[in-house]
Design a protein around this motif. Structure first.
Motif, PDB file in Angstrom:
ATOM      1  N   TRP A 135      -4.244 -47.294  50.173  1.00 50.56           N
ATOM      2  CA  TRP A 135      -4.452 -46.631  51.521  1.00 50.56           C
ATOM      3  C   TRP A 135      -3.479 -45.493  51.752  1.00 50.56           C
ATOM      4  O   TRP A 135      -3.855 -44.291  52.285  1.00 50.56           O
ATOM      5  CB  TRP A 135      -4.302 -47.809  52.707  1.00 50.56           C
ATOM      6  CG  TRP A 135      -4.221 -47.350  54.035  1.00 50.56           C
ATOM      7  CD1 TRP A 135      -3.042 -46.766  54.620  1.00 50.56           C
ATOM      8  CD2 TRP A 135      -5.450 -46.682  54.929  1.00 50.56           C
ATOM      9  NE1 TRP A 135      -3.608 -46.341  55.901  1.00 50.56           N
ATOM     10  CE2 TRP A 135      -5.089 -46.350  56.120  1.00 50.56           C
ATOM     11  CE3 TRP A 135      -6.904 -47.038  54.875  1.00 50.56           C
ATOM     12  CZ2 TRP A 135      -5.798 -46.064  57.301  1.00 50.56           C
ATOM     13  CZ3 TRP A 135      -7.842 -46.776  55.738  1.00 50.56           C
ATOM     14  CH2 TRP A 135      -7.458 -46.171  56.948  1.00 50.56           C
ATOM     15  N   LEU A 138      -4.091 -42.179  49.990  1.00 53.80           N
ATOM     16  CA  LEU A 138      -5.297 -41.472  50.537  1.00 53.80           C
ATOM     17  C   LEU A 138      -4.968 -40.162  51.411  1.00 53.80           C
ATOM     18  O   LEU A 138      -3.723 -40.370  52.009  1.00 53.80           O
ATOM     19  CB  LEU A 138      -6.256 -42.218  51.117  1.00 53.80           C
ATOM     20  CG  LEU A 138      -6.922 -43.172  50.321  1.00 53.80           C
ATOM     21  CD1 LEU A 138      -7.672 -44.150  50.982  1.00 53.80           C
ATOM     22  CD2 LEU A 138      -7.935 -42.564  49.187  1.00 53.80           C
ATOM     23  N   ARG A 139      -5.804 -39.150  51.307  1.00 49.73           N
ATOM     24  CA  ARG A 139      -5.450 -38.254  52.401  1.00 49.73           C
ATOM     25  C   ARG A 139      -5.555 -38.993  53.836  1.00 49.73           C
ATOM     26  O   ARG A 139      -6.254 -39.754  53.901  1.00 49.73           O
ATOM     27  CB  ARG A 139      -6.499 -37.072  52.214  1.00 49.73           C
ATOM     28  CG  ARG A 139      -6.520 -36.067  53.364  1.00 49.73           C
ATOM     29  CD  ARG A 139      -7.326 -36.126  54.732  1.00 49.73           C
ATOM     30  NE  ARG A 139      -8.675 -36.167  54.482  1.00 49.73           N
ATOM     31  CZ  ARG A 139      -9.325 -36.605  55.325  1.00 49.73           C
ATOM     32  NH1 ARG A 139      -8.833 -37.551  56.427  1.00 49.73           N
ATOM     33  NH2 ARG A 139     -10.683 -36.536  55.322  1.00 49.73           N
ATOM     34  N   PRO A 140      -4.560 -38.566  54.694  1.00 50.06           N
ATOM     35  CA  PRO A 140      -4.327 -39.611  55.762  1.00 50.06           C
ATOM     36  C   PRO A 140      -5.669 -39.465  56.704  1.00 50.06           C
ATOM     37  O   PRO A 140      -6.012 -38.413  56.873  1.00 50.06           O
ATOM     38  CB  PRO A 140      -3.056 -39.081  56.342  1.00 50.06           C
ATOM     39  CG  PRO A 140      -2.368 -38.607  55.478  1.00 50.06           C
ATOM     40  CD  PRO A 140      -3.218 -37.862  54.435  1.00 50.06           C
ATOM     41  N   VAL A 141      -6.144 -40.515  57.453  1.00 44.03           N
ATOM     42  CA  VAL A 141      -7.171 -40.574  58.194  1.00 44.03           C
ATOM     43  C   VAL A 141      -6.833 -39.796  59.494  1.00 44.03           C
ATOM     44  O   VAL A 141      -5.590 -39.530  59.895  1.00 44.03           O
ATOM     45  CB  VAL A 141      -7.672 -41.925  58.801  1.00 44.03           C
ATOM     46  CG1 VAL A 141      -8.167 -42.664  57.609  1.00 44.03           C
ATOM     47  CG2 VAL A 141      -6.354 -42.823  59.250  1.00 44.03           C
ATOM     48  N   GLU A 145     -11.723 -39.491  62.558  1.00 39.59           N
ATOM     49  CA  GLU A 145     -12.421 -40.483  61.460  1.00 39.59           C
ATOM     50  C   GLU A 145     -12.249 -41.912  62.326  1.00 39.59           C
ATOM     51  O   GLU A 145     -13.207 -42.716  62.129  1.00 39.59           O
ATOM     52  CB  GLU A 145     -11.848 -40.458  60.408  1.00 39.59           C
ATOM     53  CG  GLU A 145     -12.371 -39.229  59.592  1.00 39.59           C
ATOM     54  CD  GLU A 145     -11.373 -38.800  58.316  1.00 39.59           C
ATOM     55  OE1 GLU A 145     -11.789 -38.065  57.412  1.00 39.59           O
ATOM     56  OE2 GLU A 145     -10.309 -39.358  57.997  1.00 39.59           O
ATOM     57  N   THR A 149     -15.534 -44.613  63.487  1.00 39.05           N
ATOM     58  CA  THR A 149     -15.616 -45.889  62.780  1.00 39.05           C
ATOM     59  C   THR A 149     -15.436 -46.970  63.768  1.00 39.05           C
ATOM     60  O   THR A 149     -14.534 -47.047  64.455  1.00 39.05           O
ATOM     61  CB  THR A 149     -14.590 -45.806  61.769  1.00 39.05           C
ATOM     62  OG1 THR A 149     -14.612 -44.903  60.940  1.00 39.05           O
ATOM     63  CG2 THR A 149     -14.586 -47.147  60.963  1.00 39.05           C
TER      64      THR A 149
ATOM     65  N   ARG B  92     -11.343 -39.156  48.332  1.00 44.66           N
ATOM     66  CA  ARG B  92      -9.883 -38.927  48.412  1.00 44.66           C
ATOM     67  C   ARG B  92      -9.419 -39.488  49.841  1.00 44.66           C
ATOM     68  O   ARG B  92      -8.151 -39.318  50.313  1.00 44.66           O
ATOM     69  CB  ARG B  92      -9.658 -37.539  48.311  1.00 44.66           C
ATOM     70  CG  ARG B  92      -9.690 -37.057  46.733  1.00 44.66           C
ATOM     71  CD  ARG B  92     -10.848 -37.063  46.225  1.00 44.66           C
ATOM     72  NE  ARG B  92     -10.701 -36.497  45.029  1.00 44.66           N
ATOM     73  CZ  ARG B  92     -11.754 -36.314  43.993  1.00 44.66           C
ATOM     74  NH1 ARG B  92     -13.195 -36.804  44.345  1.00 44.66           N
ATOM     75  NH2 ARG B  92     -11.766 -35.870  42.648  1.00 44.66           N
ATOM     76  N   PHE B  95     -12.326 -42.568  54.692  1.00 43.50           N
ATOM     77  CA  PHE B  95     -13.615 -42.377  55.585  1.00 43.50           C
ATOM     78  C   PHE B  95     -14.661 -42.046  54.662  1.00 43.50           C
ATOM     79  O   PHE B  95     -15.811 -42.520  54.926  1.00 43.50           O
ATOM     80  CB  PHE B  95     -13.235 -40.982  56.302  1.00 43.50           C
ATOM     81  CG  PHE B  95     -14.405 -40.913  57.430  1.00 43.50           C
ATOM     82  CD1 PHE B  95     -14.319 -41.863  58.354  1.00 43.50           C
ATOM     83  CD2 PHE B  95     -15.556 -40.003  57.313  1.00 43.50           C
ATOM     84  CE1 PHE B  95     -15.483 -41.739  59.231  1.00 43.50           C
ATOM     85  CE2 PHE B  95     -16.500 -39.807  58.321  1.00 43.50           C
ATOM     86  CZ  PHE B  95     -16.213 -40.782  59.478  1.00 43.50           C
ATOM     87  N   TRP B 177      -6.728 -33.640  46.209  1.00 44.85           N
ATOM     88  CA  TRP B 177      -5.952 -34.619  46.702  1.00 44.85           C
ATOM     89  C   TRP B 177      -5.502 -35.167  45.179  1.00 44.85           C
ATOM     90  O   TRP B 177      -6.473 -35.635  44.683  1.00 44.85           O
ATOM     91  CB  TRP B 177      -6.598 -35.582  47.648  1.00 44.85           C
ATOM     92  CG  TRP B 177      -5.467 -36.288  48.560  1.00 44.85           C
ATOM     93  CD1 TRP B 177      -5.092 -37.602  48.151  1.00 44.85           C
ATOM     94  CD2 TRP B 177      -4.508 -36.275  49.396  1.00 44.85           C
ATOM     95  NE1 TRP B 177      -3.989 -38.015  48.722  1.00 44.85           N
ATOM     96  CE2 TRP B 177      -3.740 -37.265  49.805  1.00 44.85           C
ATOM     97  CE3 TRP B 177      -4.476 -34.898  50.372  1.00 44.85           C
ATOM     98  CZ2 TRP B 177      -2.567 -36.977  50.685  1.00 44.85           C
ATOM     99  CZ3 TRP B 177      -3.318 -34.785  51.201  1.00 44.85           C
ATOM    100  CH2 TRP B 177      -2.549 -36.046  51.417  1.00 44.85           C
ATOM    101  N   ILE B 179      -5.251 -38.012  43.828  1.00 49.28           N
ATOM    102  CA  ILE B 179      -5.912 -39.352  43.346  1.00 49.28           C
ATOM    103  C   ILE B 179      -7.066 -39.548  42.678  1.00 49.28           C
ATOM    104  O   ILE B 179      -7.838 -38.752  42.609  1.00 49.28           O
ATOM    105  CB  ILE B 179      -5.877 -40.111  44.899  1.00 49.28           C
ATOM    106  CG1 ILE B 179      -5.996 -41.859  44.658  1.00 49.28           C
ATOM    107  CG2 ILE B 179      -7.108 -39.723  45.491  1.00 49.28           C
ATOM    108  CD1 ILE B 179      -5.733 -42.348  45.909  1.00 49.28           C
TER     109      ILE B 179
END
Lengths: 211, 211
Positions: A135, A138-141, A145, A149, B92, B95, B177, B179
């Motif tokens: 988590w 990763l590219r931040p949410v 997004e 969800t 990445r 989402f 990104w 990862i």
């Protein structure tokens, strides 16, 4: 957990029933996905989805626009069932053929996780359960997004596990029948990771969950 | 098959929907088990069971005493969903994480296969689908065993498949990104056959279904 309700108590093959929290949790944690049943327009609808567990609750998620999540969020009843197949059980008679499996069935009224912070923590837990530590890498949410969800939570107040393991249970008289008897075990196995075409560095894949 | 009803037509991710008979059949045939949803006392109940297909109908079976089969035999609606997980899709961003999978959802009113000959043929087809030729090599079924077994059939009149495959669908801006991105494939694999303690000859096990 108050598991052995009229709905979760096993009436048949009751030696296969388990109502303790640890067994229910272990099966839920081992199953890669589940099937959620609910009632839409008077009909049963069963949808496969990924789930995860935090404490004594099971979570699942999806698009905020989805029919299933919208319906479940309305306070309707759901039944979440997760099943792992562990092997084919081959007996000397057709009647005693079976499978070895682990299954959990949970009943309840899922609640929509509305609080943005609780939702964010739940989704982070979902990703990190499958891929520890991913988590934060990763590219931040984005806020959009998170909004798009929906997360549902259902307390494990009415849940049971059903497990079959071990060899076939042939009738005594059949044991000398000239055919192979026993178990053909199966398990979920990982294939070789398939990196996509876009990676700019030599990053390593995480381990495949459950394999 | 008249598949794209209001219930089976995909509203979201509609590029994942398949309504042709061949695709629906292939997914049903590949899935080792399914989950059947029905309504009991106003609640959705989802039960895992083995299924098999003959032509354009899906079959399942169980004890004649079982709650599920008794209820389904009463003409109530059922939803049978079978799902295979093919891989974890790592993007990445959280989402765009997903899974690769094949799933079929069928709606209908199952009928009880009452005719003893039709029932016998269906059960033989079930065993032989998993283990080609095994039915005739087994200790023959008794009349009592046939009576104790209920078989349900549901025509595939309202069915659809949903399939995701391929790499993650990252946002363009995320592709650099730092990862790992790609797919971790999974499949059901066979373990070493476990003969039971009773075999009197050197019989060979059949191949493990689907592996």
């Amino acid at each position: 957990m108050n598991p052995a309700s009229d709905f979760t108590r096993l009436r048949r093959m009751h030696e296969r029933g388990h109502y303790d929290r640890a067994t229910v949790h272990a099966v839920l944690d081992a199953a890669p996905l589940c099937h959620v049943g609910h009632i839409i327009a008077g009909r049963p609808v069963v949808i496969p989805t990924l789930h995860w567990r935090e404490g004594d609750a099971v979570y699942w998620h999806g698009s905020a626009a989805s029919r299933m999540l919208r319906d479940n969020a309305g306070g309707g009843e759901a039944c979440l069932t997760a099943t792992l197949i562990d092997g084919y059980v081959l007996a000397r008679s057709a009647f005693h053929h079976s499978i070895n499996y682990r299954s959990v069935m949970c009943f309840g009224r899922p609640r929509l996780v509305a609080d943005p912070e609780e939702k964010l923590a739940a989704l982070a837990g979902f990703v990190n359960r499958l891929f520890p530590g991913r988590w934060d890498a990763l590219r931040p949410v984005t806020e959009q997004e998170i909004k798009a969800t929906s997360v549902l939570a259902m307390e494990l107040t009415e849940a049971s596990a059903k497990i079959r393991s071990g060899p076939p249970g042939d009738d005594e008289d059949d044991l000398t029948w000239p055919i192979w008897g026993g178990v053909l075990p199966v398990h979920l196995a990982a294939g070789a990771p398939e990196p996509d075409a876009h990676m700019t560095g030599g990053w390593a894949p995480p381990p495949t969950p459950g394999c």
